[in-house]
Design a protein around this motif. Sequence first.
Motif, mmCIF file in Angstrom:
data_model
loop_
_atom_site.group_PDB
_atom_site.id
_atom_site.type_symbol
_atom_site.label_atom_id
_atom_site.label_comp_id
_atom_site.label_asym_id
_atom_site.label_seq_id
_atom_site.Cartn_x
_atom_site.Cartn_y
_atom_site.Cartn_z
ATOM 1 N N SER A 273 0.817 -1.228 -0.032
ATOM 2 C CA SER A 273 -0.006 -0.217 -0.033
ATOM 3 C C SER A 273 0.856 1.141 0.089
ATOM 4 C CB SER A 273 -0.784 -0.020 1.190
ATOM 5 O OG SER A 273 -0.259 -0.053 2.357
ATOM 6 N N MET A 274 2.086 1.253 0.706
ATOM 7 C CA MET A 274 2.817 2.500 0.776
ATOM 8 C C MET A 274 4.315 2.418 0.265
ATOM 9 S SD MET A 274 3.127 2.647 4.831
ATOM 10 C CE MET A 274 1.535 2.630 5.133
ATOM 11 N N GLY A 275 4.531 0.938 -0.125
ATOM 12 C CA GLY A 275 5.950 0.897 -0.927
ATOM 13 C C GLY A 275 7.066 0.843 0.131
ATOM 14 N N ALA A 276 6.572 0.617 1.486
ATOM 15 C CA ALA A 276 7.627 0.847 2.600
ATOM 16 C C ALA A 276 8.937 -0.344 2.313
ATOM 17 C CB ALA A 276 6.877 0.090 3.869
ATOM 18 N N SER A 277 9.904 0.287 2.898
ATOM 19 C CA SER A 277 11.295 -0.324 2.616
ATOM 20 C C SER A 277 11.425 -1.355 3.789
ATOM 21 C CB SER A 277 12.308 0.715 2.713
ATOM 22 O OG SER A 277 12.381 1.351 3.827
ATOM 23 N N GLU A 278 12.772 -2.099 3.786
ATOM 24 C CA GLU A 278 12.684 -3.084 4.682
ATOM 25 C C GLU A 278 12.879 -2.511 6.159
ATOM 26 O OE1 GLU A 278 12.593 -6.189 4.698
ATOM 27 O OE2 GLU A 278 12.079 -6.577 2.703
ATOM 28 N N TRP A 279 13.868 -1.407 6.148
ATOM 29 C CA TRP A 279 14.230 -1.034 7.289
ATOM 30 C C TRP A 279 12.996 -0.212 8.057
ATOM 31 C CZ3 TRP A 279 13.276 4.126 8.679
ATOM 32 C CH2 TRP A 279 13.300 5.174 7.704
ATOM 33 N N GLU A 280 12.035 0.270 7.182
ATOM 34 C CA GLU A 280 10.779 0.938 7.746
ATOM 35 C C GLU A 280 9.757 -0.332 8.290
ATOM 36 O OE1 GLU A 280 9.986 4.690 5.054
ATOM 37 O OE2 GLU A 280 9.324 2.917 3.979
ATOM 38 N N VAL A 281 9.820 -1.505 7.660
ATOM 39 C CA VAL A 281 8.858 -2.509 8.136
ATOM 40 C C VAL A 281 9.817 -2.934 9.458
ATOM 41 C CG1 VAL A 281 8.416 -4.797 7.654
ATOM 42 C CG2 VAL A 281 8.109 -3.139 5.838
ATOM 43 N N GLY A 282 11.095 -3.019 9.450
ATOM 44 C CA GLY A 282 11.566 -3.607 10.671
ATOM 45 C C GLY A 282 11.347 -2.543 11.706
ATOM 46 N N LEU A 283 11.138 -1.373 11.674
ATOM 47 C CA LEU A 283 11.145 -0.411 12.782
ATOM 48 C C LEU A 283 9.663 -0.206 13.175
ATOM 49 C CD1 LEU A 283 14.035 2.092 11.852
ATOM 50 C CD2 LEU A 283 14.114 0.461 13.470
ATOM 51 N N THR A 284 8.886 -0.660 12.234
ATOM 52 C CA THR A 284 7.526 -0.327 12.606
ATOM 53 C C THR A 284 7.036 -0.380 14.181
ATOM 54 O OG1 THR A 284 6.952 -0.760 10.437
ATOM 55 C CG2 THR A 284 5.135 -0.555 12.052
ATOM 56 N N TRP A 285 7.158 -1.466 14.915
ATOM 57 C CA TRP A 285 6.948 -1.814 15.973
ATOM 58 C C TRP A 285 7.917 -1.356 17.170
ATOM 59 C CZ3 TRP A 285 2.012 -3.723 17.013
ATOM 60 C CH2 TRP A 285 1.611 -4.571 15.994
ATOM 61 N N LEU A 286 9.109 -1.127 16.941
ATOM 62 C CA LEU A 286 9.958 -0.714 17.939
ATOM 63 C C LEU A 286 9.642 0.569 18.909
ATOM 64 C CD1 LEU A 286 13.262 -1.127 16.118
ATOM 65 C CD2 LEU A 286 12.355 -2.793 17.571
ATOM 66 N N PRO A 287 9.008 1.483 18.250
ATOM 67 C CA PRO A 287 8.567 2.773 19.072
ATOM 68 C C PRO A 287 7.363 2.393 19.897
ATOM 69 C CG PRO A 287 8.797 3.439 16.757
ATOM 70 C CD PRO A 287 8.728 1.831 16.826
ATOM 71 N N ALA A 288 6.737 0.934 19.641
ATOM 72 C CA ALA A 288 5.631 0.687 20.541
ATOM 73 C C ALA A 288 6.143 0.160 21.873
ATOM 74 C CB ALA A 288 4.940 -0.385 19.892
ATOM 75 N N PHE A 289 7.307 -0.155 22.118
ATOM 76 C CA PHE A 289 7.793 -0.517 23.536
ATOM 77 C C PHE A 289 7.612 0.371 24.383
ATOM 78 C CE2 PHE A 289 11.560 -0.488 26.320
ATOM 79 C CZ PHE A 289 11.237 -1.498 27.059
ATOM 80 N N PHE A 290 7.864 1.687 24.123
ATOM 81 C CA PHE A 290 7.721 2.619 25.030
ATOM 82 C C PHE A 290 6.210 3.188 25.601
ATOM 83 C CE2 PHE A 290 11.576 3.337 22.477
ATOM 84 C CZ PHE A 290 12.524 3.158 23.443
ATOM 85 N N PRO A 291 5.382 3.292 24.654
ATOM 86 C CA PRO A 291 3.975 3.493 25.325
ATOM 87 C C PRO A 291 3.591 2.118 26.018
ATOM 88 C CG PRO A 291 3.756 3.259 22.915
ATOM 89 C CD PRO A 291 5.393 3.411 23.254
ATOM 90 N N HIS A 292 3.980 0.874 25.491
ATOM 91 C CA HIS A 292 3.716 -0.356 26.464
ATOM 92 C C HIS A 292 4.135 -0.193 27.903
ATOM 93 C CE1 HIS A 292 3.855 -4.536 27.802
ATOM 94 N NE2 HIS A 292 2.793 -4.776 27.044
ATOM 95 N N VAL A 293 5.418 0.237 28.019
ATOM 96 C CA VAL A 293 5.994 0.433 29.387
ATOM 97 C C VAL A 293 5.375 1.520 30.097
ATOM 98 C CG1 VAL A 293 8.098 0.814 30.786
ATOM 99 C CG2 VAL A 293 8.170 -0.728 28.663
ATOM 100 N N LEU A 294 5.087 2.549 29.352
ATOM 101 C CA LEU A 294 4.184 3.847 29.973
ATOM 102 C C LEU A 294 2.941 3.415 30.345
ATOM 103 C CD1 LEU A 294 3.896 6.976 30.433
ATOM 104 C CD2 LEU A 294 3.110 7.019 28.232
#
Length: 458
Positions: A273-294
């Motif tokens: 849908s958006m032509g995401a690159s490999e690094w974008e797909v790989g980093l998609t969920w990483l920021p979610a760790f911080f709101p989870h701990v929050l």
Amino acid sequence: EARRQRRLLLVVVCVALLLDNMLYMVIVPIIPDYIAAMRGGGGAAGPSAPAGGNGSGGGNRSLLPARYPPASGGNEDVQIGVLFASKAMLQLLVNPLSGTLIDRVGYEAPLLAGLAVMFLSTATFAFAENYATLFAARSLQGLGSAFADTAGIALIADRYAEEPARSRALGTALACISFGSLAAPPFGGVLYEFAGKRVPFLVLACVCVLDGLLLFVLAPPGGTGARANMPVGTPIHRLMIDPYIAVVAGALATCNIPLAFLEPTIANWMKDSMGASEWEVGLTWLPAFFPHVLGVYVTVRLAAAYPHLQWFYGALGMAIIGASSCLVPACRNFGQVIIPLCGICFGIALVDTALLPTLAFLVDVRHVSVYGSVYAIADISYCVAYALGPIVAGQIVHTMGFAQLNLGMGLANVLYAPVLLFLKNVCQMKPSHSERNILLEEGPKGLYDTIKMEERKG
């Protein structure tokens, strides 16, 4: 001395949960090698190649996407889906037995046995050379998790019997689970790149041995005679038909469905849908760790100040999950996708941190304060979502579409949130045997309840 011992036991349980989740996610970098070998490619794809990954029940929920390798046919995708679902499937089957056994023999021995099986699973991963061995190791991990995860969470609930200490301890365990999801892929990738595929598993195996030794020193199974003083736990089939426990179990399963179903599908959707690159797909969920701990931190603090609103924190979390799930298909770039995924993980943290202590509370109020079976039910709830995710989600996307999948998951969470109102009155009660009898509308059954009632009257 007792307070120090229970803190050390909390460390043991947190390390066990961390190891369980890391062991699952460490496998991500080596999957391309086995896929290439099965295709006859003969070469190593390397840790940077796309790989699969998703979490599973009792505290094994990953925060990283499943990135399956592109295949010419669907057979490889099916094999990977079955591989990643095998742990949750076996765990789902074993949990009713493990919960009953934990109630009968205590918490320490099953936890130690679970760590031993996890060590065996880790060693099998280290020396696996084909798909069949990987499948056996993955399934073996599910067997170990059914004992280690359930006994560990039950041990925390037993040793931290008072609030808000119980919520803090369970929140710490949930934070360790999410940290394991975040740390495992880079940990495995770096060691796999510079030291070989066996080294990450051997390191985890050594940590597993040390954790088991610490547990054996702190609480030798059968060495203290503590099990002789424990009451007989309520059978798991009676807990399953308790309407309040059923409501909590349904909430735990429903709130984890978006995460379990998005992990194996969102990567391909982003590329298409958006032509995401490999690094974008790989980093998609990483920021979610911080709101989870929050979310864990916020819920623990709120529960300490307003303990009677645990049901509301869970309902709010499910509403946030539902709204965030519905927003995912509307995203048009990598940055926009991160926002609803963070909302999903924040909502899951609210639900888990609020309702896991509530399960122990319900057992205290309505049944006997033995926690193996009730947390086996919680683990079953997680496993239902994560066993179906890798196998069913792709088929739903193929037949109905990615947007319809997310709208359905979001609607399910929003509709389930008001059901938690059913817990409102229970959460306002104080655990006592007199209230337990009022709720059950029956007198005390068994010698243990009768003695406790006489002690209260005295």
